[in-house]
Design a protein around this motif. Structure first.
Motif, PDB file in Angstrom:
ATOM      1  N   VAL A 105      -3.521  -1.086  -3.882  1.00 32.45           N
ATOM      2  CA  VAL A 105      -2.823  -2.152  -3.166  1.00 32.45           C
ATOM      3  C   VAL A 105      -2.221  -3.127  -4.168  1.00 32.45           C
ATOM      4  O   VAL A 105      -2.530  -3.100  -5.366  1.00 32.45           O
ATOM      5  N   GLY A 106      -1.368  -3.999  -3.675  1.00 31.28           N
ATOM      6  CA  GLY A 106      -0.780  -5.039  -4.505  1.00 31.28           C
ATOM      7  C   GLY A 106      -0.277  -6.155  -3.607  1.00 31.28           C
ATOM      8  O   GLY A 106      -0.322  -6.048  -2.377  1.00 31.28           O
ATOM      9  N   ILE A 107       0.193  -7.221  -4.207  1.00 33.52           N
ATOM     10  CA  ILE A 107       0.775  -8.327  -3.452  1.00 33.52           C
ATOM     11  C   ILE A 107       2.172  -8.579  -3.993  1.00 33.52           C
ATOM     12  O   ILE A 107       2.368  -8.688  -5.213  1.00 33.52           O
ATOM     13  N   GLY A 108       3.141  -8.661  -3.084  1.00 33.99           N
ATOM     14  CA  GLY A 108       4.511  -8.874  -3.527  1.00 33.99           C
ATOM     15  C   GLY A 108       5.422  -9.223  -2.373  1.00 33.99           C
ATOM     16  O   GLY A 108       4.975  -9.522  -1.257  1.00 33.99           O
ATOM     17  N   LEU A 109       6.709  -9.184  -2.635  1.00 39.38           N
ATOM     18  CA  LEU A 109       7.722  -9.492  -1.632  1.00 39.38           C
ATOM     19  C   LEU A 109       7.888  -8.311  -0.680  1.00 39.38           C
ATOM     20  O   LEU A 109       8.081  -7.177  -1.126  1.00 39.38           O
ATOM     21  N   VAL A 110       7.836  -8.573   0.619  1.00 42.04           N
ATOM     22  CA  VAL A 110       7.945  -7.481   1.586  1.00 42.04           C
ATOM     23  C   VAL A 110       9.291  -6.767   1.472  1.00 42.04           C
ATOM     24  O   VAL A 110       9.415  -5.588   1.827  1.00 42.04           O
ATOM     25  N   SER A 111      10.303  -7.439   0.950  1.00 42.08           N
ATOM     26  CA  SER A 111      11.628  -6.833   0.812  1.00 42.08           C
ATOM     27  C   SER A 111      11.641  -5.686  -0.191  1.00 42.08           C
ATOM     28  O   SER A 111      12.545  -4.846  -0.169  1.00 42.08           O
ATOM     29  N   ASP A 112      10.636  -5.617  -1.075  1.00 42.70           N
ATOM     30  CA  ASP A 112      10.597  -4.549  -2.077  1.00 42.70           C
ATOM     31  C   ASP A 112      10.417  -3.172  -1.448  1.00 42.70           C
ATOM     32  O   ASP A 112      10.730  -2.151  -2.074  1.00 42.70           O
ATOM     33  N   VAL A 113       9.921  -3.132  -0.216  1.00 41.90           N
ATOM     34  CA  VAL A 113       9.714  -1.849   0.467  1.00 41.90           C
ATOM     35  C   VAL A 113      11.034  -1.084   0.598  1.00 41.90           C
ATOM     36  O   VAL A 113      11.073   0.141   0.463  1.00 41.90           O
ATOM     37  N   ALA A 114      12.116  -1.809   0.825  1.00 45.46           N
ATOM     38  CA  ALA A 114      13.413  -1.170   1.065  1.00 45.46           C
ATOM     39  C   ALA A 114      13.966  -0.464  -0.165  1.00 45.46           C
ATOM     40  O   ALA A 114      14.816   0.421  -0.035  1.00 45.46           O
ATOM     41  N   VAL A 115      13.489  -0.839  -1.355  1.00 41.48           N
ATOM     42  CA  VAL A 115      14.074  -0.286  -2.582  1.00 41.48           C
ATOM     43  C   VAL A 115      13.057   0.441  -3.456  1.00 41.48           C
ATOM     44  O   VAL A 115      13.379   0.841  -4.572  1.00 41.48           O
ATOM     45  N   TYR A 118       0.868  -1.178   0.000  1.00 39.68           N
ATOM     46  CA  TYR A 118       0.000   0.000   0.000  1.00 39.68           C
ATOM     47  C   TYR A 118       0.901   1.223   0.000  1.00 39.68           C
ATOM     48  O   TYR A 118       2.101   1.128   0.291  1.00 39.68           O
ATOM     49  N   HIS A 119       0.345   2.378  -0.355  1.00 40.86           N
ATOM     50  CA  HIS A 119       1.165   3.583  -0.393  1.00 40.86           C
ATOM     51  C   HIS A 119       1.499   4.020   1.026  1.00 40.86           C
ATOM     52  O   HIS A 119       0.656   3.940   1.933  1.00 40.86           O
ATOM     53  N   ARG A 160     -11.274  -8.606   3.092  1.00 43.96           N
ATOM     54  CA  ARG A 160     -11.924  -7.286   3.098  1.00 43.96           C
ATOM     55  C   ARG A 160     -11.050  -6.248   2.394  1.00 43.96           C
ATOM     56  O   ARG A 160     -11.556  -5.391   1.655  1.00 43.96           O
ATOM     57  N   THR A 161      -9.740  -6.330   2.623  1.00 44.45           N
ATOM     58  CA  THR A 161      -8.819  -5.377   1.994  1.00 44.45           C
ATOM     59  C   THR A 161      -8.866  -5.497   0.480  1.00 44.45           C
ATOM     60  O   THR A 161      -8.919  -4.489  -0.242  1.00 44.45           O
ATOM     61  N   MET A 162      -8.860  -6.721  -0.019  1.00 47.03           N
ATOM     62  CA  MET A 162      -8.893  -6.928  -1.467  1.00 47.03           C
ATOM     63  C   MET A 162     -10.221  -6.472  -2.072  1.00 47.03           C
ATOM     64  O   MET A 162     -10.259  -5.829  -3.124  1.00 47.03           O
ATOM     65  N   LEU A 163     -11.312  -6.786  -1.402  1.00 49.65           N
ATOM     66  CA  LEU A 163     -12.633  -6.456  -1.945  1.00 49.65           C
ATOM     67  C   LEU A 163     -12.931  -4.962  -1.883  1.00 49.65           C
ATOM     68  O   LEU A 163     -13.646  -4.428  -2.740  1.00 49.65           O
ATOM     69  N   SER A 164     -12.379  -4.274  -0.885  1.00 49.91           N
ATOM     70  CA  SER A 164     -12.669  -2.842  -0.739  1.00 49.91           C
ATOM     71  C   SER A 164     -11.708  -1.958  -1.531  1.00 49.91           C
ATOM     72  O   SER A 164     -11.991  -0.775  -1.754  1.00 49.91           O
ATOM     73  N   ALA A 165     -10.581  -2.504  -1.960  1.00 48.56           N
ATOM     74  CA  ALA A 165      -9.596  -1.706  -2.702  1.00 48.56           C
ATOM     75  C   ALA A 165     -10.172  -1.250  -4.040  1.00 48.56           C
ATOM     76  O   ALA A 165     -10.893  -1.990  -4.710  1.00 48.56           O
ATOM     77  N   LYS A 166      -9.830  -0.022  -4.420  1.00 51.49           N
ATOM     78  CA  LYS A 166     -10.300   0.508  -5.708  1.00 51.49           C
ATOM     79  C   LYS A 166      -9.537  -0.110  -6.878  1.00 51.49           C
ATOM     80  O   LYS A 166     -10.071  -0.244  -7.977  1.00 51.49           O
ATOM     81  N   SER A 167      -8.272  -0.463  -6.651  1.00 47.72           N
ATOM     82  CA  SER A 167      -7.469  -1.082  -7.709  1.00 47.72           C
ATOM     83  C   SER A 167      -6.386  -1.947  -7.079  1.00 47.72           C
ATOM     84  O   SER A 167      -5.897  -1.654  -5.985  1.00 47.72           O
ATOM     85  N   ILE A 168      -6.023  -3.019  -7.787  1.00 50.85           N
ATOM     86  CA  ILE A 168      -5.072  -4.001  -7.265  1.00 50.85           C
ATOM     87  C   ILE A 168      -4.004  -4.281  -8.317  1.00 50.85           C
ATOM     88  O   ILE A 168      -4.315  -4.480  -9.496  1.00 50.85           O
ATOM     89  N   ALA A 169      -2.753  -4.310  -7.886  1.00 50.53           N
ATOM     90  CA  ALA A 169      -1.637  -4.662  -8.766  1.00 50.53           C
ATOM     91  C   ALA A 169      -1.143  -6.060  -8.408  1.00 50.53           C
ATOM     92  O   ALA A 169      -0.863  -6.339  -7.243  1.00 50.53           O
ATOM     93  N   LEU A 170      -1.044  -6.925  -9.415  1.00 52.08           N
ATOM     94  CA  LEU A 170      -0.541  -8.282  -9.207  1.00 52.08           C
ATOM     95  C   LEU A 170       0.443  -8.636 -10.318  1.00 52.08           C
ATOM     96  O   LEU A 170       0.362  -8.113 -11.431  1.00 52.08           O
ATOM     97  N   GLY A 171       1.355  -9.552 -10.011  1.00 55.78           N
ATOM     98  CA  GLY A 171       2.237 -10.070 -11.040  1.00 55.78           C
ATOM     99  C   GLY A 171       1.465 -11.001 -11.958  1.00 55.78           C
ATOM    100  O   GLY A 171       0.595 -11.755 -11.513  1.00 55.78           O
ATOM    101  N   ASP A 172       1.767 -10.940 -13.243  1.00 53.95           N
ATOM    102  CA  ASP A 172       1.089 -11.791 -14.217  1.00 53.95           C
ATOM    103  C   ASP A 172       1.555 -13.236 -14.031  1.00 53.95           C
ATOM    104  O   ASP A 172       2.731 -13.537 -14.240  1.00 53.95           O
TER     105      ASP A 172
END
Length: 209
Positions: free
Chosen positions: A170-180, A93-94, A110-122
């Motif tokens: 919102v999106g789903i990904g590796l938590v380590s991406d936050v650092a970069v 999330y931002h 609830r987070t997924m259903l209420s989000a206005k837009s979702i980013a996922l890896g293909d």
């Protein structure tokens, strides 16, 4: 008599999520070893496909499961498996937005259903997070409810950047991406649905070095 070593040009296929780590590590390795390392970054699925096809590379980053399969197919040198990292998954999330409540699986839903837009890896790209997220949405009965507002990206790095820039809520990904990734924050997935990617380094049978 001293042993002379010849500097090698090493071609490596790196995972996109490991870019920050390798950017820091490789100059030190090159300086101490005298070798030159050229890294091409892509999804782990693409890396595996290239090794399966016999591309002439010297090192490859894949998941532990992919490493095992490639060794069984004799596409990696037997026993060439060095574990680089084990990274958990989370909801992006931002950093300026409210932190999602992921204390439970219901909170995730609830987070997924209420989000206005979702980013996922293909998932078609073979990246482990994208494949897992697609299966998770199906398993939790969310796939139909989020399909219209989900945007698929070729890599996990692009998922992280999209949320960090505010292009997706919102999106789903590796938590380590936050650092970069500027602007990005993350909450780990609930324990009941948490998953990990184990990154390994292997030597393709096609290696010239």
């Amino acid at each position: 008599m001293p042993v002379q070593t010849t500097a090698a040009e090493i071609k490596m296929l790196g995972g996109s999520a490991m870019r920050a780590l390798f950017t820091e590590m490789m100059p030190q390795f090159e300086k101490s070893s005298g070798h030159k390392v050229t890294i091409e970054y892509g999804t782990l699925g693409a890396n595996m496909d290239r090794v399966m096809k016999g591309d002439a590379v010297d090192l490859v980053v894949v998941t532990s499961g992919q490493n095992e399969r490639l060794q069984k197919e004799s596409k990696l040198v037997a026993g060439s498996r060095a574990e680089l990292a084990k990274v958990g998954y989370g909801v992006f999330y931002h950093a300026s937005a409210a932190k999602p409540d992921l204390a439970s699986v219901d909170g995730f839903k609830r987070t997924m259903l209420s989000a206005k837009s979702i980013a996922l890896g293909d998932p078609a790209g073979g990246g482990p997070v994208g494949v897992y997220a697609a299966g998770l949405m199906q398993r939790l009965g969310l796939a139909d409810g989020v399909k219209a507002k989900t945007k698929l990206y070729p890599s996990g790095t692009q998922v992280a950047q999209a949320v960090g820039k505010g292009e997706n809520e919102v999106g789903i990904g590796l938590v380590s991406d936050v650092a970069v990734t500027p602007g990005l924050a993350a909450v780990p997935l609930p324990a009941d649905i948490q998953n990990y990617t184990v990154y390994t380094l292997g030597i393709p049978a096609s290696s010239k070095n």
